[in-house]
Design a protein around this motif. Structure first.
Motif, short mmCIF file in Angstrom:
data_model
loop_
_atom_site.label_atom_id
_atom_site.label_comp_id
_atom_site.label_asym_id
_atom_site.label_seq_id
_atom_site.Cartn_x
_atom_site.Cartn_y
_atom_site.Cartn_z
N LEU A 1 0.78 -1.29 0.13
CA LEU A 1 -0.03 0.03 0.16
C LEU A 1 0.82 1.49 0.00
N PHE A 2 1.96 1.36 0.77
CA PHE A 2 2.67 2.48 0.91
C PHE A 2 3.48 2.60 -0.33
N ARG A 3 4.23 1.50 -1.18
CA ARG A 3 4.96 1.76 -2.13
C ARG A 3 4.02 2.10 -3.45
N VAL A 4 2.66 1.87 -3.40
CA VAL A 4 1.87 2.35 -4.27
C VAL A 4 1.48 3.93 -3.95
N LEU A 5 1.23 4.25 -2.76
CA LEU A 5 1.14 5.55 -2.36
C LEU A 5 2.29 6.62 -2.86
N ALA A 6 3.37 6.00 -2.52
CA ALA A 6 4.74 6.77 -3.04
C ALA A 6 4.81 6.88 -4.47
N TYR A 7 4.37 5.88 -5.06
CA TYR A 7 4.38 5.82 -6.73
C TYR A 7 3.45 7.13 -7.01
N VAL B 1 -5.14 8.14 2.46
CA VAL B 1 -5.07 6.67 2.54
C VAL B 1 -6.03 6.24 3.57
N ASP B 2 -6.56 4.96 3.40
CA ASP B 2 -7.40 4.29 4.13
C ASP B 2 -6.76 3.20 4.34
N GLU B 3 -5.71 2.94 5.48
CA GLU B 3 -5.23 1.69 5.73
C GLU B 3 -5.97 0.56 6.15
N ASP B 4 -7.04 0.46 6.67
CA ASP B 4 -8.12 -0.52 7.03
C ASP B 4 -8.46 -1.07 5.95
N ARG B 5 -8.79 -0.51 4.70
CA ARG B 5 -9.19 -1.07 3.56
C ARG B 5 -8.18 -1.22 2.41
N ARG B 6 -6.99 -0.92 2.78
CA ARG B 6 -5.74 -0.86 1.95
C ARG B 6 -6.14 -0.14 0.61
N THR B 7 -6.62 1.07 0.75
CA THR B 7 -7.00 2.00 -0.32
C THR B 7 -6.50 3.21 -0.49
N ALA B 8 -5.88 3.60 -1.72
CA ALA B 8 -5.53 5.02 -1.89
C ALA B 8 -6.60 5.97 -2.40
N ASP B 9 -7.07 7.12 -1.95
CA ASP B 9 -7.95 8.10 -2.41
C ASP B 9 -7.04 9.07 -3.26
N VAL B 10 -7.29 9.10 -4.43
CA VAL B 10 -6.56 10.08 -5.29
C VAL B 10 -7.25 11.02 -5.88
N VAL C 1 -4.34 -3.90 -3.37
CA VAL C 1 -4.42 -2.45 -3.07
C VAL C 1 -5.55 -1.88 -4.17
N ARG C 2 -6.27 -1.10 -3.52
CA ARG C 2 -7.29 -0.36 -4.38
C ARG C 2 -7.12 1.05 -4.37
N VAL C 3 -7.24 1.57 -5.50
CA VAL C 3 -7.10 3.04 -5.91
C VAL C 3 -8.59 3.56 -6.51
N ARG C 4 -9.01 4.44 -5.48
CA ARG C 4 -10.11 5.26 -5.65
C ARG C 4 -9.80 6.72 -6.30
N VAL C 5 -10.16 6.89 -7.48
CA VAL C 5 -9.75 8.22 -8.25
C VAL C 5 -11.08 9.29 -7.87
N HIS C 6 -10.95 10.41 -7.45
CA HIS C 6 -11.77 11.18 -7.34
C HIS C 6 -11.61 12.61 -8.18
N ASP C 7 -12.79 13.19 -8.90
CA ASP C 7 -12.59 14.47 -9.60
C ASP C 7 -12.56 15.57 -8.69
N THR C 8 -11.63 16.54 -9.12
CA THR C 8 -11.58 17.78 -8.53
C THR C 8 -11.55 18.94 -9.67
N ASP C 9 -11.29 20.21 -9.40
CA ASP C 9 -11.25 21.21 -10.44
C ASP C 9 -10.08 22.05 -10.04
N VAL C 10 -9.03 21.78 -8.97
CA VAL C 10 -8.14 22.48 -8.51
C VAL C 10 -6.62 21.52 -8.33
#
Length: 192
Positions: free
Chosen positions: A56-62, A80-89, A109-118
């Protein structure tokens, strides 16, 4: 010849990740927009990214490295949500960035990708405008106690009088920034 083969393999992995990314949708609401984030689940072998830390932390670093370099024009932040082994991007929508980070997510490892405008750079600039060298401009109107970026696309501002500060800060910074500011009460610092 070996180099061409490796390029084709990488392109195939990125393309497959993009397809998987579009196919798998998350169920939790994205910050701010209320839309469901796009979710991808890692398929890369565990240990394929450099580093001794857990996958999880290798993926976060990448993700952070790519977001701060190649994709800095779209990257907003990461949590990061460590309990769910998820990175929120959080990022301005970018198929290339999404495919890149999903292609490099390790198994489990799960990656959740969220939209922003900034972008993170613009949030950092806003933090500097609010709490930088000219911080004294808020004196006699409210007590600014903290200011910092939130990875989901806003700046958190801690003050003694949120109602007053919210109006003053949003008026001073303009309409675009108003939606990127969260003003909340914060007690004064104390020694324990």
């Amino acid at each position: 010849m070996k180099k061409r083969s490796r390029i084709r393999e990488t392109a195939a992995v990125v393309a497959a990740s993009a397809v998987a990314l579009v196919a798998v949708q998350g169920s939790s609401a994205a910050a701010g927009g209320g839309e469901s984030p796009t979710v991808c689940v890692g398929t890369r072998p565990v240990g394929s990214l450099p580093g001794p830390e857990p996958s999880l932390f290798r993926v976060l670093a990448y993700i952070e490295k790519r977001g701060e370099t190649r994709y800095r024009s779209v990257f907003t932040g990461l949590s990061v949500d460590e309990d769910r082994r998820t990175a929120d991007v959080y990022r301005i929508p970018s198929r290339a960035f999404d495919a890149d980070i999903c292609a490099h997510a390790e198994k489990g490892v799960r990656v959740r990708v969220h939209d922003t405008d900034v972008t993170a750079r613009r949030l950092d600039a806003l933090v500097e405008r609010i709490g930088g060298d000219d911080m004294s401009r808020w004196d006699d109107r409210f007590d600014l106690r903290s200011v910092g970026p939130d990875p989901s696309g806003f700046v958190h501002i801690g003050v003694d009088d949120p109602a007053t500060a919210d109006l003053i800060i949003k008026k001073a910074l303009g309409k675009f920034w108003a939606k990127h500011i969260r003003v909340e009460y914060e007690g004064s610092a104390s020694l324990v």
